[in-house]
Design a protein around this motif. Structure first.
Motif, PDB file in Angstrom:
ATOM      1  N   GLY A   1      50.845  25.774  42.908  1.00 16.52           N
ATOM      2  CA  GLY A   1      49.698  25.536  42.040  1.00 16.52           C
ATOM      3  C   GLY A   1      48.396  26.175  42.453  1.00 16.52           C
ATOM      4  N   ALA A   2      48.469  27.161  43.342  1.00 21.18           N
ATOM      5  CA  ALA A   2      47.240  27.806  43.823  1.00 21.18           C
ATOM      6  C   ALA A   2      47.228  29.286  43.466  1.00 21.18           C
ATOM      7  N   ARG A   3      46.042  29.865  43.506  1.00 15.09           N
ATOM      8  CA  ARG A   3      45.910  31.312  43.382  1.00 15.09           C
ATOM      9  C   ARG A   3      45.665  31.908  44.762  1.00 15.09           C
ATOM     10  N   LEU A   4      46.165  33.115  44.954  1.00 11.05           N
ATOM     11  CA  LEU A   4      46.025  33.816  46.231  1.00 11.05           C
ATOM     12  C   LEU A   4      44.895  34.824  46.123  1.00 11.05           C
ATOM     13  N   GLY A   5      43.950  34.760  47.062  1.00 10.76           N
ATOM     14  CA  GLY A   5      42.841  35.704  47.056  1.00 10.76           C
ATOM     15  C   GLY A   5      42.705  36.403  48.392  1.00 10.76           C
ATOM     16  N   VAL A   6      42.722  37.732  48.387  1.00  7.10           N
ATOM     17  CA  VAL A   6      42.479  38.497  49.604  1.00  7.10           C
ATOM     18  C   VAL A   6      41.031  38.970  49.584  1.00  7.10           C
ATOM     19  N   GLU A   7      40.380  38.917  50.742  1.00  4.97           N
ATOM     20  CA  GLU A   7      38.958  39.255  50.827  1.00  4.97           C
ATOM     21  C   GLU A   7      38.776  40.620  51.489  1.00  4.97           C
ATOM     22  N   PRO A   8      38.362  41.649  50.746  1.00  2.00           N
ATOM     23  CA  PRO A   8      38.085  42.946  51.359  1.00  2.00           C
ATOM     24  C   PRO A   8      36.933  42.836  52.365  1.00  2.00           C
ATOM     25  N   LEU A   9      37.085  43.552  53.493  1.00  6.18           N
ATOM     26  CA  LEU A   9      36.069  43.576  54.547  1.00  6.18           C
ATOM     27  C   LEU A   9      35.798  45.031  54.912  1.00  6.18           C
ATOM     28  N   PRO A  10      34.546  45.448  55.040  1.00  4.36           N
ATOM     29  CA  PRO A  10      34.247  46.866  55.224  1.00  4.36           C
ATOM     30  C   PRO A  10      34.730  47.475  56.545  1.00  4.36           C
ATOM     31  N   TRP A  11      35.178  46.642  57.489  1.00  2.00           N
ATOM     32  CA  TRP A  11      35.711  47.192  58.744  1.00  2.00           C
ATOM     33  C   TRP A  11      37.240  47.078  58.798  1.00  2.00           C
TER      34      TRP A  11
ATOM     35  N   ARG B   1      27.515  45.713  52.198  1.00  2.00           N
ATOM     36  CA  ARG B   1      27.689  46.528  53.407  1.00  2.00           C
ATOM     37  C   ARG B   1      28.681  47.664  53.189  1.00  2.00           C
ATOM     38  N   ALA B   2      29.544  47.525  52.179  1.00  2.00           N
ATOM     39  CA  ALA B   2      30.464  48.615  51.827  1.00  2.00           C
ATOM     40  C   ALA B   2      29.831  49.571  50.816  1.00  2.00           C
ATOM     41  N   HIS B   3      28.568  49.328  50.471  1.00  2.00           N
ATOM     42  CA  HIS B   3      27.797  50.175  49.545  1.00  2.00           C
ATOM     43  C   HIS B   3      28.415  50.224  48.150  1.00  2.00           C
ATOM     44  N   THR B   4      28.942  49.081  47.712  1.00  2.00           N
ATOM     45  CA  THR B   4      29.465  48.959  46.355  1.00  2.00           C
ATOM     46  C   THR B   4      28.358  48.406  45.470  1.00  2.00           C
ATOM     47  N   PRO B   5      27.842  49.180  44.521  1.00  2.00           N
ATOM     48  CA  PRO B   5      26.742  48.695  43.691  1.00  2.00           C
ATOM     49  C   PRO B   5      27.202  47.592  42.736  1.00  2.00           C
ATOM     50  N   PRO B   6      26.300  46.697  42.355  1.00  2.00           N
ATOM     51  CA  PRO B   6      26.664  45.614  41.437  1.00  2.00           C
ATOM     52  C   PRO B   6      27.348  46.091  40.165  1.00  2.00           C
ATOM     53  N   ALA B   7      26.950  47.241  39.650  1.00  2.00           N
ATOM     54  CA  ALA B   7      27.544  47.735  38.407  1.00  2.00           C
ATOM     55  C   ALA B   7      29.055  47.905  38.530  1.00  2.00           C
ATOM     56  N   GLU B   8      29.529  48.227  39.726  1.00  2.00           N
ATOM     57  CA  GLU B   8      30.971  48.399  39.911  1.00  2.00           C
ATOM     58  C   GLU B   8      31.697  47.058  39.955  1.00  2.00           C
ATOM     59  N   LEU B   9      30.994  46.004  40.334  1.00  2.00           N
ATOM     60  CA  LEU B   9      31.602  44.675  40.311  1.00  2.00           C
ATOM     61  C   LEU B   9      31.905  44.245  38.875  1.00  2.00           C
ATOM     62  N   ALA B  10      31.076  44.699  37.945  1.00  2.00           N
ATOM     63  CA  ALA B  10      31.279  44.346  36.532  1.00  2.00           C
ATOM     64  C   ALA B  10      32.566  44.933  35.981  1.00  2.00           C
ATOM     65  N   GLU B  11      33.118  45.937  36.655  1.00  2.00           N
ATOM     66  CA  GLU B  11      34.321  46.609  36.179  1.00  2.00           C
ATOM     67  C   GLU B  11      35.604  46.001  36.735  1.00  2.00           C
ATOM     68  N   VAL B  12      35.466  45.045  37.660  1.00  2.00           N
ATOM     69  CA  VAL B  12      36.650  44.375  38.195  1.00  2.00           C
ATOM     70  C   VAL B  12      37.196  43.436  37.118  1.00  2.00           C
ATOM     71  N   PRO B  13      38.479  43.483  36.813  1.00  2.00           N
ATOM     72  CA  PRO B  13      39.015  42.567  35.793  1.00  2.00           C
ATOM     73  C   PRO B  13      38.766  41.118  36.190  1.00  2.00           C
ATOM     74  N   GLY B  14      38.213  40.357  35.281  1.00  2.00           N
ATOM     75  CA  GLY B  14      37.912  38.965  35.578  1.00  2.00           C
ATOM     76  C   GLY B  14      39.123  38.170  36.009  1.00  2.00           C
ATOM     77  N   SER B  15      40.273  38.536  35.484  1.00  2.00           N
ATOM     78  CA  SER B  15      41.515  37.831  35.829  1.00  2.00           C
ATOM     79  C   SER B  15      41.903  38.036  37.284  1.00  2.00           C
ATOM     80  N   ARG B  16      41.297  39.031  37.931  1.00  2.00           N
ATOM     81  CA  ARG B  16      41.616  39.327  39.323  1.00  2.00           C
ATOM     82  C   ARG B  16      40.567  38.788  40.301  1.00  2.00           C
ATOM     83  N   ILE B  17      39.568  38.094  39.804  1.00  2.00           N
ATOM     84  CA  ILE B  17      38.564  37.518  40.696  1.00  2.00           C
ATOM     85  C   ILE B  17      38.930  36.059  40.958  1.00  2.00           C
ATOM     86  N   VAL B  18      39.479  35.807  42.118  1.00  2.00           N
ATOM     87  CA  VAL B  18      39.908  34.455  42.489  1.00  2.00           C
ATOM     88  C   VAL B  18      38.729  33.638  42.994  1.00  2.00           C
ATOM     89  N   GLY B  19      37.802  34.293  43.670  1.00  2.00           N
ATOM     90  CA  GLY B  19      36.627  33.597  44.184  1.00  2.00           C
ATOM     91  C   GLY B  19      35.497  34.554  44.464  1.00  2.00           C
TER      92      GLY B  19
END
Length: 282
Positions: free
Chosen positions: A144-154, A186-204
């Motif tokens: 009953g849970a969703r799995l979320g992996v957290e990208p880290l710049p290192w 810190r990974a230099h990802t601008p906010p505008a690129e976050l808007a392009e992530v599919p909402g269904s793939r954002i676990v947290g």
């Protein structure tokens, strides 16, 4: 429209504990942490698995469930499994923790299972990782849970794009990303690129802030020098708008890690974390 909800991630209420310590367990009793979070306004709560093991000895799983329910905590997040891609002794140790975490997720009705990438940034094969991720996602979905992996710049998953590539290759609908704005900044990802992530793939999502200059390594900076939301250099309003555009609806995680935050009494720490994040989101 319902009000935004907020999640106190595990480090926000952990007191004098940190990811760079050999023993990462919080010195605080779980009841004190949960009550501090709820009184501050949080309705969701994150917990390190090592702390859950300690709490189970004191309260039992039924007692922990009651503690969350009595304090209006309706969303529980459990972290952090590593080495789920490995083999040999590292994998054996990881699998033992995996079994315990999956059981706890099911028993507590927890909704988010948070895992990490390879912080050693060793060579890796996408198809191997995608297969392992798909298996673990199916196991999380089964309880009953969703799995979320957290990208880290290192790590080997340095950006949300790297993380999304893995998640999409795995293909399971219950898998996705935990997006921490510290790491995207810190990974230099601008906010505008976050808007392009599919909402269904954002676990947290995890909100925090920091100064523009990194002091020491990225890991040292993230553990010791984060700031409360709105007190640093990040474009948090832009990130929040972008994540809403992507389709994220919360709860909004607040992850504050710093020497200053750890030194505060937990009620003060939780209240400051909630107040600063809510001021930007609401």
């Amino acid at each position: 429209m319902t009000a935004d909800e907020f999640l106190a991630t595990c480090w926000t209420t952990a007191g004098d504990a940190a990811p760079d310590e050999e023993d990462q367990r919080s010195p605080l009793d779980l009841r004190e942490r949960v009550e501090a979070a709820r009184q501050s306004g949080f309705t969701a709560f994150g917990l390190l698995y090592a702390d859950l093991v300690e709490a189970e000895r004191a309260y039992g799983m039924a007692g922990i469930r009651s503690l969350f329910a009595d304090n209006g905590i309706n969303h529980v997040e459990l972290e952090l499994l590593t080495d789920w891609w490995a083999d040999g002794p590292r994998r054996a140790a990881s699998d033992e923790i995996r079994t315990g975490m999956l059981k706890a997720l099911e028993t507590l009705g927890a909704r988010t299972f948070k895992i990490g990438p390879d912080v050693a940034d060793e060579p890796w094969e996408l198809d191997v990782w995608a297969k392992e991720f798909a298996v673990l996602t199916a196991q999380a979905d089964g309880v009953g849970a969703r799995l979320g992996v957290e990208p880290l710049p290192w790590s080997n998953l340095k950006t949300v794009h790297d993380g999304l590539r893995l998640v999409e290759a795995a293909g399971h609908p219950a898998g996705g990303l935990v997006i921490d704005v510290w790491h995207t900044e810190r990974a230099h990802t601008p906010p505008a690129e976050l808007a392009e992530v599919p909402g269904s793939r954002i676990v947290g999502v995890e909100l925090n802030d920091a100064d523009s200059d990194v002091v020491g390594t990225l890991f040292e900076d993230t553990v010791h020098r984060r700031r409360l939301c709105g007190e640093g250099s990040f474009d948090l309003p832009g990130a929040i708008v972008a994540l809403r555009t992507a389709g994220f609806h919360g709860p909004w995680g607040v992850e504050i890690l710093s020497d200053a935050h750890r030194a505060l009494p937990v009620r003060e720490a939780a209240a400051a974390a909630y107040r600063s994040a809510a001021a930007l989101v609401n």
